[in-house]
Write an enzyme that holds these catalytic residues in place. Structure first.
Site, PDB file in Angstrom:
ATOM      1  N   ASN A 147      -4.224   6.069  -0.121  1.00  0.00           N
ATOM      2  CA  ASN A 147      -3.363   6.320   1.038  1.00  0.00           C
ATOM      3  C   ASN A 147      -2.698   7.685   0.976  1.00  0.00           C
ATOM      4  O   ASN A 147      -2.484   8.333   2.005  1.00  0.00           O
ATOM      5  CB  ASN A 147      -2.303   5.226   1.167  1.00  0.00           C
ATOM      6  CG  ASN A 147      -2.872   3.957   1.772  1.00  0.00           C
ATOM      7  OD1 ASN A 147      -4.034   3.936   2.183  1.00  0.00           O
ATOM      8  ND2 ASN A 147      -2.092   2.900   1.816  1.00  0.00           N
ATOM      9  N   SER A 172       0.826  -1.210   0.000  1.00  0.00           N
ATOM     10  CA  SER A 172       0.000   0.000   0.000  1.00  0.00           C
ATOM     11  C   SER A 172       0.857   1.256   0.000  1.00  0.00           C
ATOM     12  O   SER A 172       0.341   2.355  -0.132  1.00  0.00           O
ATOM     13  CB  SER A 172      -0.905   0.020   1.233  1.00  0.00           C
ATOM     14  OG  SER A 172      -0.113  -0.041   2.401  1.00  0.00           O
ATOM     15  N   GLU A 203      -6.586  -0.870  -6.459  1.00  0.00           N
ATOM     16  CA  GLU A 203      -5.661   0.007  -7.176  1.00  0.00           C
ATOM     17  C   GLU A 203      -4.678  -0.878  -7.954  1.00  0.00           C
ATOM     18  O   GLU A 203      -3.966  -1.694  -7.362  1.00  0.00           O
ATOM     19  CB  GLU A 203      -4.902   0.910  -6.197  1.00  0.00           C
ATOM     20  CG  GLU A 203      -5.793   1.974  -5.567  1.00  0.00           C
ATOM     21  CD  GLU A 203      -5.073   2.848  -4.536  1.00  0.00           C
ATOM     22  OE1 GLU A 203      -5.339   4.041  -4.492  1.00  0.00           O
ATOM     23  OE2 GLU A 203      -4.247   2.300  -3.768  1.00  0.00           O
TER      24      GLU A 203
END
Length: 596
Positions: free
Chosen positions: A192, A121, A154
């Site tokens: 994020n 991430s 994503e």
């Protein structure tokens, strides 16, 4: 033709890895689930079984489908079990050296045509890919937690990822029933990069004792409709994970100070306060892993202590102003049983406000939310006036006039002369310093901010803003009034943006900068925040609703007060405002609304 993935490998069976296994197996794909040891493998099996059993109990999965799902999963220790899979997804802890070692080994074990994917991430997919001899077949597939529930994925391509690999993975996401956004390899990707700056800012707010953890979280849930407050979300993510993500984003993303982890975060991680998984983070939980919050030494008392704190009795309230906010506040107080004196600049404006209040109350009756008798009683409590002198005997004045400091200061100077001693004088400003207004009077201890949200009859939040001169009795009175109105009052200091705008608008500004840099599209960024973070609206939807001019003004105020370089308004936002593209109200903002 996109390639057909018949067997997929998953490396690492923590919460995220086990969730990814479930996603594939639910969709008819055979999975080889791999861990480093037998105990770790067993923990992964227990996690998967628990998740699917809960889905059956909730009626979201048939028992027969659960059993078929489990039959598709083959558990194994060691990467050698992945020798014949079509795709591998790695979901191990966020340490670059660990991931690079795994990818080097996968490169050796897997067939030449196998796609190697990372669920990272925050780390660089490019840096992970160069540990292999096939960087063109390495890609990021970032699922969101919990993977079986969250719709967003994503898809992260590096500069050398093959277009065919990207297309194959996009087709796979569609087969899994996920919405994918395809982006380049940049720190934090979309979600994020936008989320963690906001979370870090909330921790800084808490660290500086600007507001309590409960008030910060309540403000963002009730003021923005977010599914969780930022500090509760940090506890869910894990403070150690959050620290790693922020630290990586700071180092990889241009050393933006707002991504430098707040010192309190490092201290809590060092002390083992990691959030839900350790049983203690910003909140205390029933036991490690439990979502149930239990009281601790900083939990506010449940009993109403407002009167004990010296709150004054309020029975009669004056509201000054004739706009939408003033109208809504009059209605709120009248419905709650207060006598209300409405003061406007002239008889015509009073008549207009009176009609607006009547219309709103009638709508409540039509919708079955208000009895006719209660409507009539509420209207009977309101006195309409065009002179401030009629506020001589009220207990509380709420000012809701135009957002210009000179106008507010002149009004408060007049109220200071007219009102009796001990009256609480409140301003509904959302952007001006309350202390500037307070110092226009000879009684700054009695002045407080009461920032209602629009529409006031509907929105459950009020920010109670205390200045360095506001007395504890005045703050306690303001809190007691909020409770009597059925609102949640959150107390904060007199800083630009208070809680909600100070946390919300830098996030919106970051989204504009991301669009400006051509990193992603407005649609994909909106998708990412709605589907990946559960936000009710994406940042560009919200900006068009709020108004780009309003958003720019708030962002400028924040930048002027805090002088944080990362808060400087995005040039694209300034250009759109200059061009007259202000959002829905002008039918053009980030999107064209002329045909909607």
């Amino acid at each position: 033709m996109a390639r057909d993935f018949s067997t997929v490998g998953v490396v690492g069976l923590g919460t995220m890895g086990a969730g990814v296994v479930e996603v594939f197996a639910r969709n008819g794909i055979d999975v080889v689930a791999v861990e480093i040891s037998e105990p770790a493998l067993e923990r992964g099996r227990v996690t998967l079984t628990g998740s699917t059993d809960r889905a059956v109990a909730k009626g979201k999965l048939a028992a027969a489908d659960r059993d078929a799902l489990h039959e598709r999963v083959h558990f194994a220790v060691g990467l050698d079990a992945l020798h014949s899979v079509d795709l591998v997804i790695e979901a191990v802890p966020e340490h670059l050296d660990l991931k690079q070692r795994i990818f080097a080994e996968l490169d050796r074990v897997c067939r030449p045509e196998t796609i190697l994917a990372t669920n990272t991430s925050s780390l660089s997919v490019t840096e992970i890919s160069v540990a292999t001899s096939r960087p063109n077949q390495v890609i990021g597939i970032h699922f969101f937690n919990p993977a079986p529930v969250m719709k967003l994925v994503e898809v992260v391509r590096t500069v050398v990822t093959s277009p065919e690999v990207v297309a194959d993975v996009e087709a796979l996401c569609a087969r899994l029933g996920k919405v994918d956004v395809t982006i380049n390899d940049r720190a934090g990707f979309i979600a994020n990069a936008l989320l963690f700056g906001y979370l870090n800012h909330a921790v800084a707010m808490f660290e500086s004792h600007y507001a309590t953890r409960e008030d910060i979280d309540a403000a963002m849930k009730l003021g923005c409709g977010l599914p969780m407050g930022p500090l509760a979300l940090m506890d869910l993510i894990g403070l150690d994970t959050a620290y790693e993500i922020l630290d990586t984003m700071y180092r990889r993303g241009g050393r933006d100070r707002r991504h430098a982890p707040v010192p309190l975060l490092k201290q809590m991680v060092t002390a083992g306060l990691l959030g839900r998984k350790s049983g203690r983070g910003f909140y205390t939980y029933e036991r490690p892993g439990s979502p149930k919050v239990v009281p601790d030494e900083t939990t506010p008392l449940a009993t109403d202590t407002a009167l004990a704190d010296g709150a004054r009795a309020i029975t009669k309230v004056g509201v000054v102003g004739s706009g939408t906010m003033a109208t809504g506040i009059i209605e709120v107080f009248a419905k709650a049983g207060y006598e209300v004196v409405s003061v406007t600049r002239g008889v015509e404006k009073s008549a207009t406000v009176c009609e607006a209040v009547k219309t709103s109350l009638n709508k409540g009756v039509v919708r079955g939310k208000l009895a006719e008798d209660d409507r009539d009683a509420a209207l009977g409590r309101i006195t309409w006036s065009a002179t401030l002198d009629h506020l001589a005997d009220v207990d509380l004045v709420v000012e809701a006039v135009i957002e210009e400091l000179s106008v507010k200061k002149a009004l408060f100077a007049s109220l200071d002369e007219i009102c009796k001693p001990g009256v609480v004088l409140a301003t509904t400003t959302s952007s001006l310093p309350v202390i500037d207004v307070a110092m226009a009077t000879q009684r700054p201890a009695d002045v407080v901010g009461l920032h209602f949200f629009n529409p006031a009859p509907v929105m459950p939040l009020v920010e109670v803003v205390r200045t360095i001169r506001t007395s504890p009795e005045t703050t306690a009175t303001a809190r007691a009034v909020c409770a009597a109105l059925g609102k949640t009052g959150v107390v904060c200091g007199d800083r630009s943006g208070f809680i909600v705008n100070a946390l919300l608008f830098p996030y919106l500004n970051d989204a504009v900068k991301m669009l400006e840099a051509s990193y992603s599209t407005a649609d994909d960024i909106d998708h990412a925040m709605k589907l990946g973070c559960g936000y009710p609206m994406g940042p560009f939807e919200l900006l068009d609703v709020v108004g780009l001019d309003v958003s720019l003004a708030i962002q400028r105020e924040l930048y002027l007060e805090l002088r944080e370089p990362g808060f400087a308004p995005a040039p694209l936002l300034e250009h759109l405002v200059t061009a007259g593209y202000l959002g829905r109200k002008t039918r053009r903002g980030f999107r064209d609304h002329s045909h909607r």
